[in-house]
Scaffold this motif. Structure first.
Motif, PDB file in Angstrom:
ATOM      1  N   MET B   1     -17.921 -18.099  57.564  1.00  0.00           N
ATOM      2  CA  MET B   1     -18.207 -19.241  56.475  1.00  0.00           C
ATOM      3  C   MET B   1     -19.404 -18.992  55.759  1.00  0.00           C
ATOM      4  O   MET B   1     -20.590 -18.622  56.172  1.00  0.00           O
ATOM      5  N   ASP B   2     -19.216 -19.011  54.263  1.00  0.00           N
ATOM      6  CA  ASP B   2     -20.453 -18.915  53.472  1.00  0.00           C
ATOM      7  C   ASP B   2     -21.039 -20.342  52.983  1.00  0.00           C
ATOM      8  O   ASP B   2     -20.427 -21.242  52.294  1.00  0.00           O
ATOM      9  N   LEU B   3     -22.097 -20.615  53.662  1.00  0.00           N
ATOM     10  CA  LEU B   3     -22.623 -21.893  53.268  1.00  0.00           C
ATOM     11  C   LEU B   3     -23.886 -21.782  52.584  1.00  0.00           C
ATOM     12  O   LEU B   3     -24.556 -22.780  52.335  1.00  0.00           O
ATOM     13  N   GLN B   4     -24.132 -20.706  51.830  1.00  0.00           N
ATOM     14  CA  GLN B   4     -25.158 -20.651  51.095  1.00  0.00           C
ATOM     15  C   GLN B   4     -24.937 -21.182  49.564  1.00  0.00           C
ATOM     16  O   GLN B   4     -25.729 -20.986  48.721  1.00  0.00           O
ATOM     17  N   GLY B   5     -23.875 -22.020  49.287  1.00  0.00           N
ATOM     18  CA  GLY B   5     -23.400 -22.104  47.971  1.00  0.00           C
ATOM     19  C   GLY B   5     -24.736 -23.139  47.547  1.00  0.00           C
ATOM     20  O   GLY B   5     -24.944 -23.058  46.332  1.00  0.00           O
ATOM     21  N   ILE B   6     -25.330 -24.104  48.383  1.00  0.00           N
ATOM     22  CA  ILE B   6     -26.276 -24.918  47.870  1.00  0.00           C
ATOM     23  C   ILE B   6     -27.490 -24.197  47.250  1.00  0.00           C
ATOM     24  O   ILE B   6     -28.191 -24.550  46.457  1.00  0.00           O
ATOM     25  N   LYS B   7     -28.011 -23.187  48.053  1.00  0.00           N
ATOM     26  CA  LYS B   7     -28.985 -22.036  47.406  1.00  0.00           C
ATOM     27  C   LYS B   7     -28.483 -21.567  46.236  1.00  0.00           C
ATOM     28  O   LYS B   7     -29.482 -21.583  45.245  1.00  0.00           O
ATOM     29  N   ARG B   8     -27.387 -21.243  46.112  1.00  0.00           N
ATOM     30  CA  ARG B   8     -26.935 -20.725  44.748  1.00  0.00           C
ATOM     31  C   ARG B   8     -27.115 -21.593  43.527  1.00  0.00           C
ATOM     32  O   ARG B   8     -27.435 -21.264  42.559  1.00  0.00           O
ATOM     33  N   ILE B   9     -26.735 -22.802  43.924  1.00  0.00           N
ATOM     34  CA  ILE B   9     -26.647 -23.938  42.853  1.00  0.00           C
ATOM     35  C   ILE B   9     -28.000 -24.152  42.157  1.00  0.00           C
ATOM     36  O   ILE B   9     -28.305 -24.117  41.103  1.00  0.00           O
ATOM     37  N   ARG B  10     -28.922 -24.022  43.546  1.00  0.00           N
ATOM     38  CA  ARG B  10     -30.469 -24.281  43.088  1.00  0.00           C
ATOM     39  C   ARG B  10     -31.227 -23.194  42.300  1.00  0.00           C
ATOM     40  O   ARG B  10     -31.812 -23.391  41.493  1.00  0.00           O
ATOM     41  N   GLU B  11     -30.544 -21.974  42.421  1.00  0.00           N
ATOM     42  CA  GLU B  11     -30.924 -20.794  41.662  1.00  0.00           C
ATOM     43  C   GLU B  11     -30.394 -20.899  40.228  1.00  0.00           C
ATOM     44  O   GLU B  11     -31.094 -20.431  39.316  1.00  0.00           O
ATOM     45  N   VAL B  12     -29.128 -20.997  40.212  1.00  0.00           N
ATOM     46  CA  VAL B  12     -28.402 -20.872  38.874  1.00  0.00           C
ATOM     47  C   VAL B  12     -28.353 -22.127  38.172  1.00  0.00           C
ATOM     48  O   VAL B  12     -28.200 -22.101  36.941  1.00  0.00           O
ATOM     49  N   ASN B  13     -28.410 -23.212  38.630  1.00  0.00           N
ATOM     50  CA  ASN B  13     -28.362 -24.470  37.968  1.00  0.00           C
ATOM     51  C   ASN B  13     -27.050 -24.351  36.942  1.00  0.00           C
ATOM     52  O   ASN B  13     -27.199 -24.686  35.811  1.00  0.00           O
ATOM     53  N   PRO B  14     -25.963 -24.354  37.495  1.00  0.00           N
ATOM     54  CA  PRO B  14     -24.818 -24.513  37.063  1.00  0.00           C
ATOM     55  C   PRO B  14     -24.677 -25.726  36.065  1.00  0.00           C
ATOM     56  O   PRO B  14     -24.830 -26.848  36.614  1.00  0.00           O
ATOM     57  N   VAL B  15     -23.990 -25.635  34.841  1.00  0.00           N
ATOM     58  CA  VAL B  15     -23.937 -26.713  33.854  1.00  0.00           C
ATOM     59  C   VAL B  15     -22.372 -27.150  34.364  1.00  0.00           C
ATOM     60  O   VAL B  15     -21.315 -26.286  34.416  1.00  0.00           O
ATOM     61  N   VAL B  16     -22.187 -28.628  34.729  1.00  0.00           N
ATOM     62  CA  VAL B  16     -20.883 -29.170  34.697  1.00  0.00           C
ATOM     63  C   VAL B  16     -20.534 -29.973  33.876  1.00  0.00           C
ATOM     64  O   VAL B  16     -21.338 -31.120  33.796  1.00  0.00           O
ATOM     65  N   VAL B  17     -19.394 -29.815  33.133  1.00  0.00           N
ATOM     66  CA  VAL B  17     -19.082 -30.664  32.083  1.00  0.00           C
ATOM     67  C   VAL B  17     -18.138 -31.898  32.909  1.00  0.00           C
ATOM     68  O   VAL B  17     -17.263 -31.605  33.569  1.00  0.00           O
ATOM     69  N   ASN B  18     -18.388 -33.142  32.664  1.00  0.00           N
ATOM     70  CA  ASN B  18     -17.795 -34.288  33.337  1.00  0.00           C
ATOM     71  C   ASN B  18     -17.016 -34.886  32.174  1.00  0.00           C
ATOM     72  O   ASN B  18     -17.579 -35.652  31.470  1.00  0.00           O
ATOM     73  N   TYR B  19     -15.805 -35.143  32.405  1.00  0.00           N
ATOM     74  CA  TYR B  19     -15.143 -36.429  31.703  1.00  0.00           C
ATOM     75  C   TYR B  19     -15.260 -37.484  32.740  1.00  0.00           C
ATOM     76  O   TYR B  19     -14.398 -37.464  33.801  1.00  0.00           O
ATOM     77  N   ALA B  20     -16.127 -38.382  32.569  1.00  0.00           N
ATOM     78  CA  ALA B  20     -16.498 -39.492  33.588  1.00  0.00           C
ATOM     79  C   ALA B  20     -15.939 -40.734  33.429  1.00  0.00           C
ATOM     80  O   ALA B  20     -15.622 -41.138  32.240  1.00  0.00           O
ATOM     81  N   ASN B  21     -15.953 -41.596  34.211  1.00  0.00           N
ATOM     82  CA  ASN B  21     -15.461 -43.013  33.885  1.00  0.00           C
ATOM     83  C   ASN B  21     -16.586 -43.799  33.604  1.00  0.00           C
ATOM     84  O   ASN B  21     -17.887 -43.185  33.975  1.00  0.00           O
ATOM     85  N   PHE B  22     -16.675 -44.578  33.124  1.00  0.00           N
ATOM     86  CA  PHE B  22     -17.790 -45.494  32.511  1.00  0.00           C
ATOM     87  C   PHE B  22     -18.514 -46.214  33.864  1.00  0.00           C
ATOM     88  O   PHE B  22     -19.580 -46.949  33.579  1.00  0.00           O
ATOM     89  N   VAL B  23     -17.915 -46.357  34.926  1.00  0.00           N
ATOM     90  CA  VAL B  23     -18.755 -47.162  35.928  1.00  0.00           C
ATOM     91  C   VAL B  23     -19.677 -46.325  36.759  1.00  0.00           C
ATOM     92  O   VAL B  23     -20.563 -46.786  37.073  1.00  0.00           O
ATOM     93  N   THR B  24     -19.500 -45.098  37.085  1.00  0.00           N
ATOM     94  CA  THR B  24     -20.312 -44.336  38.161  1.00  0.00           C
ATOM     95  C   THR B  24     -20.943 -42.991  37.424  1.00  0.00           C
ATOM     96  O   THR B  24     -21.294 -42.334  37.982  1.00  0.00           O
ATOM     97  N   PRO B  25     -20.966 -42.945  35.921  1.00  0.00           N
ATOM     98  CA  PRO B  25     -21.665 -41.553  35.625  1.00  0.00           C
ATOM     99  C   PRO B  25     -22.987 -41.478  35.775  1.00  0.00           C
ATOM    100  O   PRO B  25     -23.253 -40.217  35.987  1.00  0.00           O
ATOM    101  N   PHE B  26     -23.856 -42.474  35.845  1.00  0.00           N
ATOM    102  CA  PHE B  26     -25.183 -42.431  36.258  1.00  0.00           C
ATOM    103  C   PHE B  26     -25.178 -41.789  37.517  1.00  0.00           C
ATOM    104  O   PHE B  26     -26.014 -40.713  37.938  1.00  0.00           O
ATOM    105  N   LEU B  27     -24.509 -42.306  38.608  1.00  0.00           N
ATOM    106  CA  LEU B  27     -24.411 -41.739  39.973  1.00  0.00           C
ATOM    107  C   LEU B  27     -24.086 -40.399  39.849  1.00  0.00           C
ATOM    108  O   LEU B  27     -24.750 -39.513  40.701  1.00  0.00           O
ATOM    109  N   VAL B  28     -23.105 -40.127  39.268  1.00  0.00           N
ATOM    110  CA  VAL B  28     -22.518 -38.674  39.417  1.00  0.00           C
ATOM    111  C   VAL B  28     -23.608 -37.561  38.780  1.00  0.00           C
ATOM    112  O   VAL B  28     -23.733 -36.632  39.164  1.00  0.00           O
ATOM    113  N   ALA B  29     -24.033 -37.986  37.763  1.00  0.00           N
ATOM    114  CA  ALA B  29     -24.949 -37.196  36.727  1.00  0.00           C
ATOM    115  C   ALA B  29     -26.401 -36.962  37.686  1.00  0.00           C
ATOM    116  O   ALA B  29     -26.751 -35.837  37.688  1.00  0.00           O
TER     117      ALA B  29
END
Lengths: 264, 264, 264
Positions: B1-29
């Motif tokens: 099991m590869d649990l290093q994903g969180i480390k890679r996210i912090r290194e790479v800072n991937p951009v995630v495009v969200n089509y969000a609903n208007f209720v929770t976008p602040f939480l998600v962002a």
């Protein structure tokens, strides 16, 4: 330097009309409310003229505009210019897409904005200076921050805030640097949006856009520093956001004077 | 099991495009930002293609879509598929209305989603298995969770997360159960939306959708457990939300390994 | 006086459908969730009828409605009236623009609202009594609060809450005053929106709109008082908001009885 703006906001409670994006309006509204301004958000063209009449300043945030919203925004801008109410632009992620550039340049051509607030990458795009941008981040690139903010302010005949680890503020002649900062402000999505709307609130109480921009920047960054210290500099974005609202509601002119690091 | 994903996210800072609903976008962002990803929200068709080009993953949240938004969503999905960027679907309350089912099934027919994240009731609807749903709640009903997630994953040739007291994750062959939980996650409206967007962020850093789904689930639930313990297991949704952001910003691979309860 | 409403909400978990503004939906959704109701937000006409069928009450918040949204709202109102589900109106800033008055009066003419919740300025506008209003603030003006809420309730044959330092609640005959308060509730943008949706949740569990309005008002203001005391009466809007969610999730009938200040 006139640092009494926050006192005047609390006395006058200026109404700030915001064309907001749908991601951060709650943060912006509560931040404005915390400093003593009175936020109103609207996206409906037919009430724009009347709302601007009630307002002391207007902020246009282009963070998530649909094509259908262009007319609403233009009506707000026209009303602000007609009624000589301070008008602030937040060109969110303008470097990211052609669509955003089209909208920003169209507005900047047709309307006079008193303040533009973006990160250095966004300001560079508006100034026409090559600068790498990527989405909502500030980007890295060549170029000198002073040159960028000055060029942008000269191009649009207004005051420009490029916010980041250092805030650079220019009226086209002077460049003021605000060195107060905390790594926690960028940890809150929407802290830039809030700074833009705070700039509008400070414009509403004068004495001029440059001083208003400086006051907005100092208020947010000094409030941020205060709560960061209370958190013993731990990187805690949730606690920081909650505490930032507390600080914005209570920060005094004396507290700003005590810790401000302004260079020119 | 590869649990290093969180480390890679912090290194790479991937951009995630969200089509969000208007209720929770602040939480998600802010949740995406806290783990180290870079969120961008848009609802405008004309910038979809460019935004996806900047992005490392795309999330489509169907929590509050107006008919006018269908074309925007389809353009985003098409761009994600064309550019082979991971695409995640959150079928919010799909069981509640015919309209939502129409939209979900249309998208699932036309586009390939790498991950679907819903509650068990929503996943059952997509799988075509009878299951009582009511609004945004998970619903109660007959059927076996393993069968539901497996059938859904097989039907759409992807990875499915049915989140709840236990998270069930399947790629159509295996079913992985995540038993980390806190009763406080369901106390926050939007914690499911956040999990969907976290799944996209983890997909962006690999190694594959199944592992990304497991990592997203573990990150959110272990962060939730940590703050729940700090609150001495009191049912305090406001404090929990604030603390959850703090935990997401700091949780380490070692902390996840220490408390993870994964069964297969 | 039947104060058991909060217990019934926690037993029944009534679904409340909200036509929400885009500024405060996260607060409203989480506040409803905290007391034990189940929020759903939608702006799409084609699912209105079905959503109302799932719901036990409907709230219409007119805080930021675009012209395109009028049909969606009317379909929701019609469905609520047809299905005899309690319907609550929040006439946000109705005094601010002609557009808002047009929309409010149109809805009040065509549909029967069981409860209207606004500040005194907004209620006065609906009652047709001259009262100075400005944006989202309560305004100051001539007139007697009792007369205003009573006239409004008589005009629309329903129950009216004028919330503020004192909440005035009337069914057209009686006027009940709730003196529980904290200066921190107005410090949170959206606390009024939340009260409107809480009124809908309490309507869903009976026994009648007047008692539901009283219970909603008491629940929010007593929860607010409790957290204000824990904050030693400091003016800390960020901490207050977080703590308010905690209190709403835990407040008991006994705690309300102990501190309630109701006058008639």
């Amino acid at each position: 330097m006139d640092l009494q703006g926050i006192k005047r906001i609390r006395e006058v409670n200026p109404v700030v009309v915001n064309y907001a994006n749908f991601v951060t309006p709650f943060l912006v509204a509560n931040g404005l409310n915390a400093v003593g301004a009175s936020p109103i958000m609207s996206e409906e063209e037919s009430e724009a003229e009347e709302l601007v009449r009630l307002a002391s300043a207007v902020t246009i945030n282009l963070g998530a505009v649909r094509r259908e919203g262009w007319a609403d925004i233009e009506t707000l801008c026209q009303a602000a210019n007609d009624q000589q109410k301070p008008l602030v632009l937040d060109p969110v992620a303008v470097g990211a897409t052609q669509y955003r550039q089209q909208l920003n340049f169209r507005l900047l051509k047709k309307y006079q904005f008193d303040v533009i607030r973006g990160n250095l990458g966004e300001i560079a795009v508006l100034a026409g200076i090559d600068w790498q941008t990527r989405g909502i981040d500030a980007g890295n690139g060549e170029g000198d921050a002073h040159q960028v903010v000055k060029a942008c302010a000269q191009k649009y005949h207004n005051v420009v805030i490029a916010s980041g680890a250092t805030d650079y503020i220019s009226d086209g002649t002077r460049v003021v640097e605000i060195h107060n900062q905390t790594r926690l402000l960028p940890a809150v999505v929407g802290s830039g949006d809030l700074l833009s709307s705070l700039a509008a609130a400070f414009c509403a109480v004068g004495p001029n856009p440059l001083q208003a921009a400086i006051n907005a920047s100092l208020t947010l960054s000094c409030a941020g520093e205060r709560i960061t210290e209370k958190l013993h500099d731990q990187y805690l974005p949730g606690s920081f956001l909650s505490g930032l609202m507390d600080e914005l509601a209570n920060i005094t002119v004396a507290q700003v004077e005590e810790r401000m690091k302004v260079e020119e």
